[in-house]
Write a protein that holds these residues in place. Sequence first.
Motif, mmCIF file in Angstrom:
data_model
loop_
_atom_site.group_PDB
_atom_site.id
_atom_site.type_symbol
_atom_site.label_atom_id
_atom_site.label_comp_id
_atom_site.label_asym_id
_atom_site.label_seq_id
_atom_site.Cartn_x
_atom_site.Cartn_y
_atom_site.Cartn_z
ATOM 1 N N THR A 1 0.842 -1.198 0.000
ATOM 2 C CA THR A 1 0.000 0.000 0.000
ATOM 3 C C THR A 1 0.883 1.256 0.000
ATOM 4 O O THR A 1 0.629 2.205 -0.759
ATOM 5 C CB THR A 1 -0.914 -0.003 1.253
ATOM 6 O OG1 THR A 1 -1.688 -1.205 1.214
ATOM 7 C CG2 THR A 1 -1.823 1.207 1.296
ATOM 8 N N CYS B 1 2.301 1.824 -3.421
ATOM 9 C CA CYS B 1 1.290 2.348 -4.356
ATOM 10 C C CYS B 1 0.984 3.817 -4.062
ATOM 11 O O CYS B 1 0.879 4.633 -4.978
ATOM 12 C CB CYS B 1 0.015 1.516 -4.288
ATOM 13 S SG CYS B 1 0.236 -0.135 -4.984
ATOM 14 N N LEU B 2 0.857 4.171 -2.795
ATOM 15 C CA LEU B 2 0.557 5.563 -2.451
ATOM 16 C C LEU B 2 1.719 6.465 -2.863
ATOM 17 O O LEU B 2 1.519 7.538 -3.432
ATOM 18 C CB LEU B 2 0.293 5.711 -0.938
ATOM 19 C CG LEU B 2 -0.978 5.032 -0.399
ATOM 20 C CD1 LEU B 2 -1.032 5.125 1.125
ATOM 21 C CD2 LEU B 2 -2.239 5.650 -1.009
ATOM 22 N N ASN B 3 2.944 6.013 -2.583
ATOM 23 C CA ASN B 3 4.126 6.825 -2.934
ATOM 24 C C ASN B 3 4.274 7.016 -4.433
ATOM 25 O O ASN B 3 4.841 7.994 -4.885
ATOM 26 C CB ASN B 3 5.414 6.170 -2.413
ATOM 27 C CG ASN B 3 5.582 6.377 -0.918
ATOM 28 O OD1 ASN B 3 4.871 7.183 -0.327
ATOM 29 N ND2 ASN B 3 6.506 5.651 -0.324
ATOM 30 N N GLN C 1 1.668 7.011 -6.588
ATOM 31 C CA GLN C 1 0.356 7.422 -7.140
ATOM 32 C C GLN C 1 -0.307 6.323 -7.983
ATOM 33 O O GLN C 1 -0.810 6.568 -9.074
ATOM 34 C CB GLN C 1 0.497 8.683 -7.998
ATOM 35 C CG GLN C 1 0.538 9.976 -7.201
ATOM 36 C CD GLN C 1 1.950 10.508 -7.101
ATOM 37 O OE1 GLN C 1 2.687 10.446 -8.075
ATOM 38 N NE2 GLN C 1 2.330 11.006 -5.945
ATOM 39 N N SER D 1 -3.362 4.038 -8.111
ATOM 40 C CA SER D 1 -4.646 3.893 -7.441
ATOM 41 C C SER D 1 -5.073 2.426 -7.430
ATOM 42 O O SER D 1 -4.578 1.618 -8.226
ATOM 43 C CB SER D 1 -5.707 4.761 -8.117
ATOM 44 O OG SER D 1 -5.982 4.213 -9.369
ATOM 45 N N VAL E 1 -1.410 5.135 5.545
ATOM 46 C CA VAL E 1 -1.356 3.741 5.087
ATOM 47 C C VAL E 1 -2.477 2.943 5.753
ATOM 48 O O VAL E 1 -3.205 2.194 5.092
ATOM 49 C CB VAL E 1 0.035 3.114 5.388
ATOM 50 C CG1 VAL E 1 0.019 1.616 5.114
ATOM 51 C CG2 VAL E 1 1.123 3.795 4.559
ATOM 52 N N ASN F 1 -5.807 3.286 4.127
ATOM 53 C CA ASN F 1 -5.924 2.852 2.723
ATOM 54 C C ASN F 1 -5.679 1.364 2.521
ATOM 55 O O ASN F 1 -6.033 0.811 1.487
ATOM 56 C CB ASN F 1 -4.943 3.642 1.844
ATOM 57 C CG ASN F 1 -5.464 5.039 1.564
ATOM 58 O OD1 ASN F 1 -6.337 5.218 0.729
ATOM 59 N ND2 ASN F 1 -4.970 6.025 2.296
ATOM 60 N N TYR G 1 -6.428 -1.829 -0.750
ATOM 61 C CA TYR G 1 -5.435 -2.528 -1.583
ATOM 62 C C TYR G 1 -5.431 -4.021 -1.246
ATOM 63 O O TYR G 1 -5.216 -4.857 -2.119
ATOM 64 C CB TYR G 1 -4.040 -1.910 -1.394
ATOM 65 C CG TYR G 1 -3.912 -0.554 -2.060
ATOM 66 C CD1 TYR G 1 -3.566 -0.462 -3.406
ATOM 67 C CD2 TYR G 1 -4.177 0.625 -1.366
ATOM 68 C CE1 TYR G 1 -3.468 0.774 -4.043
ATOM 69 C CE2 TYR G 1 -4.081 1.872 -1.982
ATOM 70 C CZ TYR G 1 -3.727 1.939 -3.322
ATOM 71 O OH TYR G 1 -3.637 3.159 -3.951
#
Length: 214
Positions: free
Chosen positions: A39, A42-44, A46, A48, A87, A90, A94
Amino acid sequence: MKIAIDGPAGSGKSTIAKQIANNLNITYIDTGAMYRAITLYCLNNQISEDNLEMIKNALHEINLEFINNIIFMNDLDVSLEIRSPLVTNNVSNYAKISIIREFLQEKQKMIAEEQSVIMDGRDIGTVVLKDADIKIFLTATVEERARRRLKDLSGDGYEMDINILIEEIRRRDEIDSTRLHSPLMKAEDAIEIDTSKMTIEEVVETIEDLIRRG
Ligand code: DC
């Protein structure tokens, strides 16, 4: 020896699994940390949760390793970052993606083939270690779980409102237990322990007793 510990967020899984691993001198694998690391990646970057093509490519780029209970992603210690509220809020979205689950479940099975392990997560007794020697399902009331999270978070330097935490935990439980792929579920042969009114030591003792009795 293979020990599976499952249960919802804040039921005490990781604290208890760590102590048992220490006492029995076996490897502890925190599978939630692996979902958190993906997660974070993916967040770092971008990526989605609906971009399956990019997630698939990302999985080829991610190397996860545990060294002395510390999780490394591509050789970087991410143990603190994966606990951030961003994290945490979110990760369930994920963790419900099939390609992520299959990638991690495969990895977890491979780790368990090589050594004695105690693994904690949501699908360990039902999928990852179906043949575990012992399966435990930990529970606790949502209020007690929120209190524990509050304490953990303040230890890590994050201040939060208990009512917000209760809502977040409820939302996470709902996503984790209603997803289609390997949802949070008690395995048929798992032993359920309600830890709401128990100390950590009492839970550890109860489980070690069950292990001794085989
Ligand atoms: O245990 P934890 O709070 O660190 O887990 C983070 C998230 O990862 C949680 O919302 C559910 C997911 N998870 C999962 O789906 N399967 C696992 N085996 C472990 C965690």
